[in-house]
Scaffold this motif. Structure first.
Motif, mmCIF file in Angstrom:
data_model
loop_
_atom_site.group_PDB
_atom_site.id
_atom_site.type_symbol
_atom_site.label_atom_id
_atom_site.label_comp_id
_atom_site.label_asym_id
_atom_site.label_seq_id
_atom_site.Cartn_x
_atom_site.Cartn_y
_atom_site.Cartn_z
ATOM 1 N N GLU A 120 74.332 13.013 -33.371
ATOM 2 C CA GLU A 120 75.558 12.565 -32.709
ATOM 3 C C GLU A 120 76.233 11.438 -33.485
ATOM 4 O O GLU A 120 77.454 11.253 -33.394
ATOM 5 N N THR A 121 75.435 10.669 -34.216
ATOM 6 C CA THR A 121 75.977 9.551 -35.009
ATOM 7 C C THR A 121 75.403 9.590 -36.424
ATOM 8 O O THR A 121 75.049 8.554 -36.989
ATOM 9 N N CYS A 146 78.243 11.111 -41.531
ATOM 10 C CA CYS A 146 79.536 11.443 -40.916
ATOM 11 C C CYS A 146 80.477 10.251 -40.800
ATOM 12 O O CYS A 146 81.654 10.428 -40.469
ATOM 13 N N LEU A 160 79.602 19.460 -38.690
ATOM 14 C CA LEU A 160 79.766 18.167 -38.036
ATOM 15 C C LEU A 160 81.093 17.548 -38.466
ATOM 16 O O LEU A 160 81.586 17.800 -39.568
ATOM 17 N N THR A 161 81.647 16.731 -37.598
ATOM 18 C CA THR A 161 82.945 16.102 -37.833
ATOM 19 C C THR A 161 82.765 14.777 -38.560
ATOM 20 O O THR A 161 81.903 13.976 -38.201
ATOM 21 N N THR A 212 82.960 12.439 -31.257
ATOM 22 C CA THR A 212 82.150 13.429 -30.556
ATOM 23 C C THR A 212 81.917 14.639 -31.449
ATOM 24 O O THR A 212 82.874 15.212 -31.985
ATOM 25 N N GLN A 213 80.665 15.014 -31.613
ATOM 26 C CA GLN A 213 80.324 16.154 -32.456
ATOM 27 C C GLN A 213 80.323 17.447 -31.637
ATOM 28 O O GLN A 213 80.096 17.423 -30.424
ATOM 29 N N SER A 260 76.902 22.701 -32.477
ATOM 30 C CA SER A 260 76.235 22.216 -33.686
ATOM 31 C C SER A 260 75.038 21.345 -33.333
ATOM 32 O O SER A 260 73.963 21.454 -33.939
ATOM 33 N N LEU A 261 75.209 20.482 -32.351
ATOM 34 C CA LEU A 261 74.108 19.618 -31.933
ATOM 35 C C LEU A 261 72.938 20.436 -31.406
ATOM 36 O O LEU A 261 71.770 20.139 -31.700
#
Length: 237
Positions: free
Chosen positions: A95-96, A100, A132-133, A142-143, A147-148
């Motif tokens: 997520e972090t 990214c 992922l963004t 927010t991903q 994908s997560l």
């Protein structure tokens, strides 16, 4: 106050093949984990490294010099018993993910980050169908939920021993994607470590590095490489 340390009490270190793998013996008695479970590992390669750590201890036992034993203790005493919780904790790194979050400038650093990290993100997007963004600055992005979930599914398939190694890879690097690149042999572990340190290297080039920071960085690198090799000892082929 002088810190108490355990003393070496054995003369011979050996291995024994057992039902679920290999056990390390000290004078014929099996090594136990801190929680008093039998220390049994699935491959002889890992058992050999653990045995070598115990054999290398001199008069005083230094746990810090025994990374393979430490990760094995963690796998048996903690990861096995809390597998789902560990997976959730590590999956949350996506997520972090460190790869990214990019600098707003200067342009030289922005390019270095892109050159180092974009190929790893592109590989993960293709390998796991998990794009992922990328964000600029420190604001949370927010991903994609799909994908997560796919990245989480990949680490769910690991054994407790593998997950113990991946725990160290992810927590040290701050990147689930980079850690997956290591265990899938997309790139060598030492190369991935350098890629993850693009920001730090740039800062050192411009501001210098004090001895304490250098020592911390070197310790992290050693731990990262040990975790990568620990994972490799679990490969059967």
């Amino acid at each position: 106050m002088t810190q108490w340390r355990a003393k070496r009490f054995w003369s011979e270190v050996s291995l024994e093949e057992v039902a679920k793998g290999f056990s390390v013996l000290l004078d014929g008695k099996p090594v136990q984990t801190p929680a008093k479970s039998k220390l049994v590992v699935p491959t002889q390669s890992l058992a050999d490294h653990i045995a070598a750590e115990w054999d290398a201890q001199e008069e005083t036992i230094y746990p810090g010099s025994m990374p393979y034993t430490r990760m094995t203790n963690s796998a048996i005493d903690k990861v096995t018993l809390q597998f789902s919780e560990v997976v959730d904790h590590l999956a949350a790194y996506a997520e972090t993910d460190h790869l990214c979050y990019r600098a707003e400038g200067p342009n030289v650093l922005v390019k270095r980050q892109a050159d180092a990290w974009d190929p790893l993100l592109a590989w993960a997007a293709k390998m796991f169908n998990a794009p992922l963004t990328v964000a600029t600055g420190v604001m949370f992005v927010t991903q994609p939920s799909n994908s997560l979930e796919r990245l989480k599914e990949r680490i769910t398939r690991l054994s407790p021993f593998q997950l113990a190694a991946v725990h160290d890879l992810i927590s040290i690097s701050g990147s689930l994607v980079a850690s997956l690149a290591v265990i899938h042999r997309k790139k060598a572990a030492d190369e991935v470590w350098k890629l993850c340190r693009v920001d730090e290297i740039w800062q050192i080039e411009h501001w210098g590095e004090d001895k304490q920071e250098q020592a911390i960085s070197e310790r992290k690198m050693v731990d990262f490489l040990h975790a990568a090799h620990y994972f490799d000892t679990l490969r059967l082929l």
